[in-house]
Design a protein around this motif. Structure first.
Motif, PDB file in Angstrom:
ATOM      1  N   PRO A 100       0.842  -1.206   0.000  1.00 18.85           N
ATOM      2  CA  PRO A 100       0.000   0.000   0.000  1.00 18.85           C
ATOM      3  C   PRO A 100       0.876   1.254   0.000  1.00 18.85           C
ATOM      4  CG  PRO A 100       0.117  -0.940   2.195  1.00 18.85           C
ATOM      5  CD  PRO A 100       0.841  -1.896   1.297  1.00 18.85           C
ATOM      6  N   ARG A 101       0.263   2.377  -0.235  1.00 25.61           N
ATOM      7  CA  ARG A 101       1.032   3.634  -0.242  1.00 25.61           C
ATOM      8  C   ARG A 101       1.426   4.046   1.165  1.00 25.61           C
ATOM      9  NH1 ARG A 101       4.334   6.439  -0.681  1.00 25.61           N
ATOM     10  NH2 ARG A 101       4.638   8.444  -1.700  1.00 25.61           N
ATOM     11  N   VAL A 102       0.525   3.847   2.134  1.00 23.01           N
ATOM     12  CA  VAL A 102       0.771   4.252   3.524  1.00 23.01           C
ATOM     13  C   VAL A 102       0.360   3.103   4.430  1.00 23.01           C
ATOM     14  CG1 VAL A 102       0.216   5.896   5.360  1.00 23.01           C
ATOM     15  CG2 VAL A 102       0.374   6.703   3.002  1.00 23.01           C
ATOM     16  N   VAL A 103       1.161   2.859   5.462  1.00 28.48           N
ATOM     17  CA  VAL A 103       0.857   1.845   6.468  1.00 28.48           C
ATOM     18  C   VAL A 103       0.845   2.528   7.835  1.00 28.48           C
ATOM     19  CG1 VAL A 103       1.669  -0.223   7.648  1.00 28.48           C
ATOM     20  CG2 VAL A 103       1.790  -0.086   5.168  1.00 28.48           C
ATOM     21  N   LEU A 104      -0.161   2.200   8.653  1.00 29.21           N
ATOM     22  CA  LEU A 104      -0.257   2.726  10.020  1.00 29.21           C
ATOM     23  C   LEU A 104       0.336   1.698  10.973  1.00 29.21           C
ATOM     24  CD1 LEU A 104      -3.905   4.128  10.005  1.00 29.21           C
ATOM     25  CD2 LEU A 104      -1.821   5.162   9.115  1.00 29.21           C
ATOM     26  N   VAL A 105       1.330   2.111  11.737  1.00 22.73           N
ATOM     27  CA  VAL A 105       2.008   1.225  12.685  1.00 22.73           C
ATOM     28  C   VAL A 105       2.018   1.915  14.043  1.00 22.73           C
ATOM     29  CG1 VAL A 105       4.085  -0.073  13.233  1.00 22.73           C
ATOM     30  CG2 VAL A 105       3.443   0.282  10.839  1.00 22.73           C
ATOM     31  N   ASP A 106       1.223   1.424  14.952  1.00 25.31           N
ATOM     32  CA  ASP A 106       1.121   2.014  16.279  1.00 25.31           C
ATOM     33  C   ASP A 106       2.256   1.495  17.173  1.00 25.31           C
ATOM     34  OD1 ASP A 106      -1.731   2.457  18.560  1.00 25.31           O
ATOM     35  OD2 ASP A 106       0.030   3.680  18.120  1.00 25.31           O
ATOM     36  N   GLU A 107       2.609   2.269  18.210  1.00 27.52           N
ATOM     37  CA  GLU A 107       3.565   1.862  19.252  1.00 27.52           C
ATOM     38  C   GLU A 107       4.897   1.400  18.650  1.00 27.52           C
ATOM     39  OE1 GLU A 107       0.235   0.580  22.582  1.00 27.52           O
ATOM     40  OE2 GLU A 107       1.760  -0.866  21.960  1.00 27.52           O
ATOM     41  N   LEU A 108       5.664   2.384  18.193  1.00 28.29           N
ATOM     42  CA  LEU A 108       6.929   2.117  17.513  1.00 28.29           C
ATOM     43  C   LEU A 108       7.918   1.358  18.397  1.00 28.29           C
ATOM     44  CD1 LEU A 108       8.627   2.694  14.946  1.00 28.29           C
ATOM     45  CD2 LEU A 108       9.370   4.814  16.037  1.00 28.29           C
ATOM     46  N   ALA A 109       7.876   1.555  19.715  1.00 23.63           N
ATOM     47  CA  ALA A 109       8.852   0.940  20.611  1.00 23.63           C
ATOM     48  C   ALA A 109       8.475  -0.485  21.015  1.00 23.63           C
ATOM     49  CB  ALA A 109       9.021   1.802  21.857  1.00 23.63           C
ATOM     50  N   HIS A 110       7.405  -1.015  20.493  1.00 20.46           N
ATOM     51  CA  HIS A 110       6.915  -2.337  20.888  1.00 20.46           C
ATOM     52  C   HIS A 110       7.937  -3.432  20.597  1.00 20.46           C
ATOM     53  CE1 HIS A 110       4.126  -5.740  21.253  1.00 20.46           C
ATOM     54  NE2 HIS A 110       4.558  -6.143  20.064  1.00 20.46           N
TER      55      HIS A 110
END
Length: 885
Positions: A100-110
């Motif tokens: 996809p053009r954009v991906v949402l990734v929450d909680e980068l430090a996980h």
């Protein structure tokens, strides 16, 4: 600007071919709205037709966040088993395949589940970026690796999941998502961040006003540093230095009696021209006397009181150091004082600092202030009187070098003998100062000439080359001694500056995390008592003009110490030991003031009756300034909080009068009308009419009593006067008693009661729970139509027991389900609902919340009406006596 720097900036700005862009939503703590803001941005991109996909988003059960996910395509998570636990992680390969053009990734430090391709989620993000996919991600400031120790010092909690700082440095966009700590705590208490049990634990362990304020400051500093770096980079692309966006005034001071006047003038100029300003002192490593240090310290403290920044730099060339610092801070105006008179060769061959600034300060406005200075001794007593022991060291070193040279002269040539004396000069210079080093050089010159230059044992020099040898020896000895003593001075200066800077940084960091006066005083006293052999205390005046000591144990003060404190408070000047006012006392009192008002006194007592040495006195004076600023900030915060509470009380009083005036007057009017009819008609009325009037009077009296009881309960809840007298009680008894009390109110309704046969006991204040249930039942009766159904049910599991009241009324819309618990809010529409003050459910929530429970709202009977659920925690059940069931 050099071509190399411009080339580096151009290379940094060139987008790497095929690499995606990274947008980071940065917050100070969980719950500030990072995920919500990220989803808002995603919704905007989706409306523009962007192909995006949700890689992983943690909603934590927040309804508003889940609502923002609606309509966004999601990549299914990968589930794996680890030690009997099912873990769900982002499907990295699926996202790379879908592209996809954009991906949402929450909680980068996980941290990813064991067995995943990458151990950290930020590594997954890097792989997505390398594949040319843009990524929106979120991270809290406490997860930055460089801030890990600082966060632990602030919160007392070691953050295990961290992100390298270079991840943020490579981000294309950083959005700071901010929420004031007070609002975040309210969201936490309302269950909008964690479930209630987790929320209470989080407030106790991490989410405190102090921690959130400190973390918020760190987040703002991180974002501000990124903005400043981006501005510099953009100007480097054009081969230029970044200009001053707002400008800055720099004030160069020296340790003389004109420094304070220069600082005051600078403050006025900065105020007129609306510029931030800094006071800069350049430490060249030269030895500074006590008088010079006192002037310098006074000027720096004055600058801080007037709102300026204090900076101490190190360099051998004062003018060059000031200009470099001005360019670094993007200053526009440089203010210095006129140098003193220069005489002789110094006037001919050396330019003053002001002249050097004018010659080299291209692009800077240089102002020179000529002040009338009071005559003072050029050199203090301490600088004129040399320590005789250092000169004794010079003599002994010369004698030892002479003895060694006499022994070595049998084996070495004459030119090599001079190196022995040079070594002695270096030893003296390193161990003492310039004066003894020059004395050692002179003595070595004489001994070298007398004992080793032919003819020996005379000061006559027979050969011409020996004259040059002696002169070069003397020159080398003086230069070596001067350089060695300078290095020693600079080393001592650096050590003192490091100690002072470390103490100031530690104190300032801890003070920034303190939010009230008591916490500020406790931090300050703790930090000061880390210095050896002193006792510290902060003294403040109460409204009754009595002393209040904060931050430590109650000090033992004699009359002389109290008199010194009184004088320091009254005059705003130091008093006590080491001052000109009551110097015989054991306590030294420093005034703490801010914005022209006295805030308190810092009291210092050396242990064992000793005197404070000047370096420690200067350090404590420097530490007192940030303490005064923090104390002023905390005092202002307390005053603002008091003013806010006063305003809220006034608003509450006005709302109370406006809300209850009509509702209290209505039953009184009905009662008075019934009584007037009974009094005027008397025996002329039929028994039926008389009975009806009496019942009306009783009903209205009971309603008035309930109104007044609600007002009293709300008052006790608001002022913390509600006392919980707990005891074991059966839930069925509470329901039966509430229904009995509301028998007349519920008349005409179909009431159904569902109570299981076996229920656990509740350890509660039975009267309060009964009153809360009565308020809910009365609310259901008011909103039900005649003949409608009302259902009362009790349900329990292993941890919770619930009282559920359902009705078939008009129901409560989703948008109003939170508002109905606000005081004076009613959901009545038209004639439905009848009269009410809007306090019933607010009181209900307060009573249940006092027991650690909560009140929930859901749909009612037959997809109509509403359900109000009173949820209470269950305590461990008591052991029943034998023979009882």
């Amino acid at each position: 600007m050099s071509d190399a720097l411009r080339a580096d900036a151009l290379l940094d700005d060139v987008p790497r071919e095929g690499r995606g862009r990274l947008k980071v939503f940065l917050g100070a703590a969980p719950g500030v709205g990072k995920t919500y803001a990220m989803l808002q941005a995603a919704q905007r991109q989706k409306r523009l037709g962007c192909d995006l996909r949700v890689g992983v988003v943690e909603t934590h059960g927040r309804a508003e966040t889940e609502a923002m996910l609606v309509g966004l395509p999601e990549q299914p998570l990968i589930r794996s088993e680890y030690r009997g636990i099912t873990l769900a992680e982002m499907d990295l390969d699926g996202l790379l395949a879908a592209r996809p053009r954009v991906v949402l990734v929450d909680e980068l430090a996980h941290s990813n589940a064991p067995g995943s391709r990458h151990s950290k989620r930020w590594q997954d993000v890097l792989e997505l970026l390398e594949a040319g996919i843009d990524v929106y991600t979120t991270v809290n400031v406490q997860h930055l690796e460089s801030l890990n120790d600082q966060v632990r010092a602030i919160t007392g909690i070691q953050v295990r999941e961290t992100v390298p700082d270079w991840i943020l440095q490579e981000a294309d966009d950083i959005l700071l998502i901010d929420l004031p700590p007070r609002e975040l705590l309210e969201r936490l208490r309302e269950g909008k961040v964690y479930v209630p049990d987790q929320a209470r634990a989080a407030i106790d362990a991490f989410f405190t006003q102090t921690n959130l304020t400190a973390l918020r400051e760190l987040a703002m500093q991180t974002a501000a540093a990124r903005v400043d770096a981006e501005l510099n980079r953009r100007y480097r692309l054009q081969g230029q230095s970044a200009p001053a966006v707002r400008g800055r005034l720099l004030v160069g001071i020296h340790g003389n009696d004109a420094a304070e006047g220069l600082v005051r003038h600078a403050a006025r100029v900065a105020e007129r021209r609306h510029l931030p300003w800094s006071v800069v002192y350049v430490n060249t490593g030269a030895n500074r006397g006590e008088t010079e240090l006192a002037h310098l310290q006074a000027a720096q403290q004055l600058a801080e009181r007037l709102g300026g920044e204090v900076v101490e730099l190190r360099g051998e060339r004062v003018a060059r150091t000031l200009i470099d610092h001005a360019y670094e801070r993007r200053a526009t105006l440089l203010l210095v004082g006129r140098s003193g008179a220069r005489r002789g060769l110094k006037r001919l061959f050396m330019r003053s600092v002001a002249e050097q600034l004018i010659a080299a300060g291209q692009g800077l406005e240089v102002s020179i202030l000529d002040q009338q200075r009071t005559p003072s001794r050029r050199v203090g007593e301490a600088r004129r009187a040399a320590d005789w022991r250092t000169y004794l060291l010079a003599l002994l070193a010369t004698l030892v070098a002479t003895g060694a040279a006499l022994v070595l002269s049998r084996y070495l040539a004459l030119p090599n003998i001079s190196l022995v004396f040079l070594a002695a000069v270096l030893v003296v210079a390193v161990r003492s100062s310039l004066g003894p080093a020059l004395a050692c050089a002179g003595l070595s010159f004489l001994f070298y000439d007398f004992l080793f230059i032919p003819p020996t044992f005379t000061f006559i020099v027979a050969r011409q080359e020996d004259v040059l040898t002696l002169l070069f020896f003397l020159l080398m000895a003086v230069l070596a001694g001067n350089l060695a003593s300078r290095q020693r001075r600079q080393l001592q200066s650096l050590r003192q500056a490091q100690a002072q800077t470390t103490a100031l940084l530690d104190l300032s960091r801890r003070l920034s995390a303190a939010t009230d006066v008591q916490a500020v005083c406790a931090v300050a006293v703790h930090q000061l008592q880390l210095l050896p052999d002193i006792e510290a205390v902060v003294a403040m005046r109460t409204k009754k003009a009595e002393w209040s000591f904060k931050g430590g144990a109650l000090p033992d003060l004699n009359d002389q110490a109290l008199a010194a404190a009184e004088w320091a408070w009254k005059h705003g000047q130091p008093a006590g030991q080491g001052t000109d006012t009551l110097p015989g006392g054991q306590w030294w009192w420093l005034p703490l003031s801010g914005d022209g008002q006295s805030l308190g006194l810092l009291g210092i007592q050396p242990l064992a009756g000793t005197q404070l040495p000047p370096p420690k006195r200067r350090l404590i004076t420097a530490l007192a300034q940030p303490l005064a600023q923090a104390l002023g900030r905390a005092t202002l915060a307390d005053e603002l909080e008091a003013a806010r509470l006063h305003g809220q009380n006034e608003e509450l009083r006005s709302a109370l009068l406006a809300s209850v005036s009509h509702d209290l007057r209505t039953p009184l009017t009905a009662m008075r009308g019934s009584i007037d009819c009974l009094a005027s008609l008397g025996s002329g009325m039929s028994e039926t009419d008389r009975k009806e009037l009496l019942e009306t009077t009783r009903d209205e009296a009971e309603r008035l009593d309930r109104y007044i009881q609600n007002l009293l309960d709300m008052t006790r809840l608001g002022h913390g006067g509600l006392k919980l007298i707990r005891d074991w009680v059966t839930p069925a008894d509470i329901v039966a008693s509430a229904l009995q009390r509301l028998q007349r109110v519920l008349a005409g309704l179909q009431v159904t009661v569902r109570i299981p046969d076996r229920l656990p006991l509740l350890y509660v204040h039975a009267a309060l729970i009964e009153q809360a249930l009565i308020n809910v039942l009365e609310n259901a009766a008011r909103f039900s139509s005649p003949g409608g159904c009302v259902e009362v049910e009790i349900a329990a599991d292993s941890n919770r027991l619930r009282f559920i009241v359902r009705d078939e009324g008009p129901g409560i819309p989703e948008a109003e389900r939170e508002k109905i618990f606000d005081m004076f809010y009613t959901a009545a529409r038209g004639d439905r609902g009848g009269p009410g003050t809007g306090l019933g459910l607010a009181i209900c929530q307060g009573m249940i919340g006092a027991h650690g429970g909560r009140v929930l709202v859901d749909d009612g009977l037959n997809d109509r009406g509403a359900s109000v659920i009173l949820e209470l925690p269950l305590s461990p059940q008591p052991e029943m006596e034998e023979g009882l069931s």
